[in-house]
Design an enzyme around this catalytic site. Structure first.
Site, short mmCIF file in Angstrom:
data_model
loop_
_atom_site.label_atom_id
_atom_site.label_comp_id
_atom_site.label_asym_id
_atom_site.label_seq_id
_atom_site.Cartn_x
_atom_site.Cartn_y
_atom_site.Cartn_z
N GLU A 1 0.84 -1.22 0.00
CA GLU A 1 0.00 0.00 0.00
C GLU A 1 0.86 1.26 0.00
OE1 GLU A 1 -2.85 0.35 -0.77
OE2 GLU A 1 -3.43 -1.75 -0.64
C1 LIG Z 1 3.19 -9.58 0.21
C2 LIG Z 1 2.85 -8.47 -0.74
C3 LIG Z 1 1.53 -8.21 -1.03
C4 LIG Z 1 1.22 -7.21 -1.96
N1 LIG Z 1 -0.10 -7.01 -2.32
C5 LIG Z 1 -0.38 -6.20 -3.37
C6 LIG Z 1 -1.70 -6.14 -3.93
O1 LIG Z 1 -2.62 -6.79 -3.44
N2 LIG Z 1 -1.90 -5.37 -5.02
C7 LIG Z 1 -0.90 -4.64 -5.59
O2 LIG Z 1 -1.14 -3.96 -6.59
N3 LIG Z 1 0.36 -4.66 -5.08
C8 LIG Z 1 0.64 -5.42 -3.99
N4 LIG Z 1 1.91 -5.48 -3.49
C9 LIG Z 1 2.94 -4.64 -4.07
C10 LIG Z 1 3.38 -3.52 -3.13
O3 LIG Z 1 2.39 -2.54 -3.04
C11 LIG Z 1 4.73 -2.99 -3.64
O4 LIG Z 1 5.69 -4.01 -3.37
C12 LIG Z 1 5.11 -1.69 -2.99
O5 LIG Z 1 4.27 -0.65 -3.40
C13 LIG Z 1 6.57 -1.30 -3.29
O6 LIG Z 1 6.88 -1.44 -4.64
P1 LIG Z 1 8.19 -2.25 -5.04
O7 LIG Z 1 8.17 -3.55 -4.34
O8 LIG Z 1 8.27 -2.28 -6.52
O9 LIG Z 1 9.39 -1.43 -4.45
P2 LIG Z 1 10.12 -0.21 -5.17
O10 LIG Z 1 9.13 0.74 -5.71
O11 LIG Z 1 11.15 -0.74 -6.08
O12 LIG Z 1 10.83 0.47 -3.92
C14 LIG Z 1 12.07 0.01 -3.36
C15 LIG Z 1 12.53 1.05 -2.34
O13 LIG Z 1 12.74 2.31 -2.98
C16 LIG Z 1 11.96 3.33 -2.34
N5 LIG Z 1 11.48 4.26 -3.36
C17 LIG Z 1 10.92 3.98 -4.55
N6 LIG Z 1 10.57 5.10 -5.20
C18 LIG Z 1 10.86 6.11 -4.37
C19 LIG Z 1 10.71 7.53 -4.46
N7 LIG Z 1 10.17 8.14 -5.50
N8 LIG Z 1 11.14 8.28 -3.41
C20 LIG Z 1 11.67 7.70 -2.31
N9 LIG Z 1 11.84 6.37 -2.19
C21 LIG Z 1 11.43 5.58 -3.20
C22 LIG Z 1 10.85 2.59 -1.64
O14 LIG Z 1 10.37 3.34 -0.53
C23 LIG Z 1 11.53 1.30 -1.22
O15 LIG Z 1 12.20 1.48 -0.02
C24 LIG Z 1 2.24 -6.44 -2.54
C25 LIG Z 1 3.58 -6.69 -2.20
C26 LIG Z 1 3.89 -7.71 -1.33
C27 LIG Z 1 5.34 -7.99 -1.04
#
Ligand SMILES: Cc1cc2nc3c(=O)[nH]c(=O)nc-3n(C[C@H](O)[C@H](O)[C@H](O)COP(=O)(O)OP(=O)(O)OC[C@H]3O[C@@H](n4cnc5c(N)ncnc54)[C@H](O)[C@@H]3O)c2cc1C
Length: 587
Positions: free
Chosen positions: A433
């Site tokens: 989220e």
């Molecule tokens: C168990 C699980 C359940 C999930 N359920 C759902 C679901 O039901 N539906 C759905 O759509 N998604 C779901 N997700 C996805 C989840 O919302 C994303 O994993 C999350 O939003 C982070 O995206 P990412 O993993 O690509 O990390 P990234 O976006 O790659 O981020 C990696 C790091 O970089 C930081 N970062 C990235 N961009 C910025 C920025 N602009 N400024 C500062 N810091 C930044 C982040 O804070 C983080 O620390 C789920 C994920 C998991 C692991």
């Protein structure tokens, strides 16, 4: 088994003394409810949590989910628990009666959800996501879409999911690439989503996926996204739609909740129906996400509470070492450091619970008040606090579930006690989220700089307004002084942001998480001060032990937790210099 009567008193205290429920119950929308009904619902939800969901928590973690023939099978017992959950009508607790729901206030829903999440977070994610989907469809769907989907979802026969994330589009949803091609009255959806919670299971008749996708001629970025309903019919109700789950993730925690790869349209394209207007999917998505963000914040409270209960039982039972003035060996709760750890847990859980329920109450006002000014003020408050309530309790839940292990020593580290599961499960909360980093950017960017600090100024003024009342009772002296100092820190750091933000592009980003955690810590202090004030004014007079405990946790929060605000403010205002100085190759 976990004792759900323990938090019940604090839940009811917060609901009645601090959440604004009295005002909420005066709104037309809630005319059918009174305090007694709310209490009954919260108590019954707690019972269901303790008797049905809690016993499945450890077995669900151990068994996990499996994928058979592109379909997911949930852990043993989950299907039956879900059947009971929907037979009791729990899915419709907050849904409008227009769509067959009970239409209860959000505060009641928040407290019920806290119990379910505490008992079994993996299971309770399924109804939580359905609630978010119901909410988004109700707000943005056409009358026809609402009539088609909502009654079935309210009854729980159909569950809901949220499909935003793709491998290249996590925090940055602007690069979502799933396609939607118009075809008659519907669209053909194709693309792969990842990490979709409860993307499939065997226990509901149908699954309603809300999918973010892009039309062929859509503008680039967030302005070119649209939201679609894709029905996961397996062929038993209508035609088999072209959506499958090829695999699920192996992950650190919430093993009982399948995290699915979703393949849309690998064959002819999955049939989807537009929700809201074309290219306006972002607004719909935010409706769903803001709803879910408050829900995830509550998960942080819930998992911390469960970890606390386990740690407390252990501390009352485990004999180790000696204590001054006591003959023989003592239980570890005699040791000051163990007591400190338990109070770090208990006091922050109470503060976070109170802040979360307060925000749920404000949301009821923002949605249902017939007074325009009240609706607008509550809306500003909810908008300001949503990233705080999402990020602060979830970050703190990592600290508290870790302390839960520490209090149990080696027994905390071994799997059989359940303490480590809480820490593993909690780890997802600051990630999904929107990560803490993303919440903090929303907080400093949209919520503070975006309105030139107005909503924050209103909050600060309201918190300061409590000072006179706190001065009237010696028992509140510590919280009064400490809260006043915390508010000063928050005001100074906010002013720094308003000044530096427009001057330096890295200022807001480098201060953001510290500022958000400062706001959470101070809002928690404000809530604890209000709780203390309610107690000295006679609330809980029929339960002197509870009243005494509340005054002690309030004092502890004042002495041990609120002072953290100073460090957070100093770090926030240090600016981006050292943060940005190190070149990439020196990391
Ligand atoms: C168990 C699980 C359940 C999930 N359920 C759902 C679901 O039901 N539906 C759905 O759509 N998604 C779901 N997700 C996805 C989840 O919302 C994303 O994993 C999350 O939003 C982070 O995206 P990412 O993993 O690509 O990390 P990234 O976006 O790659 O981020 C990696 C790091 O970089 C930081 N970062 C990235 N961009 C910025 C920025 N602009 N400024 C500062 N810091 C930044 C982040 O804070 C983080 O620390 C789920 C994920 C998991 C692991």
């Amino acid at each position: 088994m976990t004792d759900y009567n323990a938090p019940l008193k604090d839940m009811l205290f917060n609901i009645h003394e601090l959440s604004g429920l009295d005002r909420v119950l005066k709104l037309d929308r809630f005319a059918d409810f009174d305090n007694e009904v709310v209490d009954q619902v919260v108590e019954e939800a707690g019972k269901f949590a303790a008797e049905v969901l809690s016993p499945l928590n450890i077995p669900g973690d151990e068994a996990g989910c499996t994928v058979l023939d592109k379909g997911v099978i949930s852990p043993p017992g989950f299907a039956d628990a879900y059947k009971q959950f929907i037979e009791n009508g729990w899915q419709g607790l907050e849904v409008s009666p227009e769509f067959d729901g009970m239409g209860m206030p959000g505060v009641a829903g928040a407290a019920a959800a806290e119990s379910w999440q505490s008992a079994n977070m993996a299971f309770s994610l399924a109804p939580m996501l359905t609630s978010g989907a119901i909410y988004a469809i109700e707000k943005h769907g056409s009358a026809e879409i609402c009539a088609t989907y909502l009654p079935n979802m309210t009854g729980g026969g159909w569950t809901g999911t949220m499909n935003l994330t793709e491998s290249q589009a996590g925090s940055d949803l602007a690069v979502v690439s799933t396609k939607a091609v118009p075809e008659g009255d519907h669209y053909r959806i194709s693309g792969t989503k990842i990490f979709i919670t409860w993307g499939d299971q065997e226990f509901s008749e149908n699954i309603i996926h809300l999918v973010l996708a892009r039309l062929p001629d859509a503008p680039e970025g967030v302005r070119g996204m649209s939201l679609f309903i894709v029905v996961n019919d397996d062929g038993s109700i209508g035609e088999r739609n072209d959506v499958y789950v090829p695999s699920i993730e192996h992950k650190l925690g919430i093993h009982g909740s399948p995290t699915c790869v979703m393949a849309f349209g690998e064959n002819d394209g999955a049939i989807g129906y537009l929700v809201g207007e074309e290219n306006k999917g972002l607004a719909c998505m935010f409706t769903m996400m803001n709803h879910a963000r408050l829900g995830v914040g509550l998960q942080g409270v819930a998992i911390s509470e469960r970890a606390y209960q386990l740690a407390r039982s252990y501390a009352l039972d485990r004999v180790q070492g000696k204590a001054p003035g006591v003959k023989g060996s003592v239980t570890i709760i005699h040791h000051p450091d163990v007591r400190r750890m338990l109070l770090v847990m208990k006091s922050q859980i109470e503060a976070m619970r109170s802040a979360a329920y307060y925000t749920a109450g404000a949301q009821d006002l923002a949605h249902h008040s017939d007074d325009e000014a009240e609706r607008a003020a509550a809306g500003r408050r909810v908008a300001l606090l949503t990233p705080v309530i999402k990020a602060w309790p979830t970050e703190v839940s990592l600290e508290l579930t870790s302390l839960g292990i520490q209090i149990q020593g080696g027994m905390g580290f071994v799997e059989e006690t359940g303490a480590s599961q809480h820490m593993r499960d909690a780890h997802i909360l600051p990630i999904y989220e929107g990560t803490t980093g993303i919440q903090a950017l929303d907080f400093v960017g949209r919520k503070i700089l975006g309105d030139e600090g107005q909503a924050m100024a209103e909050l600060i003024a309201e918190m300061r307004g409590l000072d006179g009342a706190l001065a009237d009772d010696e028992r509140l002296a510590e919280i009064r002084a400490s809260l006043s100092d915390g508010i000063d820190q928050l005001q100074t750091a906010t002013e720094w942001l308003l000044q530096q933000g427009p001057l330096d592009p890295n200022a807001a980003g480098s201060a953001s998480v510290n500022l958000l955690m400062l706001a959470g810590t101070v809002v928690g202090g404000w809530q604890m001060a209000l709780a203390g004030l309610a107690i000295v004014n006679g609330a809980a007079a029929d339960d002197p032990a509870f009243a005494e405990a509340k005054l002690i946790t309030t004092r502890f929060y004042a002495q041990h937790i609120l002072p953290r605000g100073r460090g957070l403010a100093i770090a926030a205002m240090a600016g981006p210099d050292s943060v940005m100085a190190l070149s990439e190759d020196l990391f």
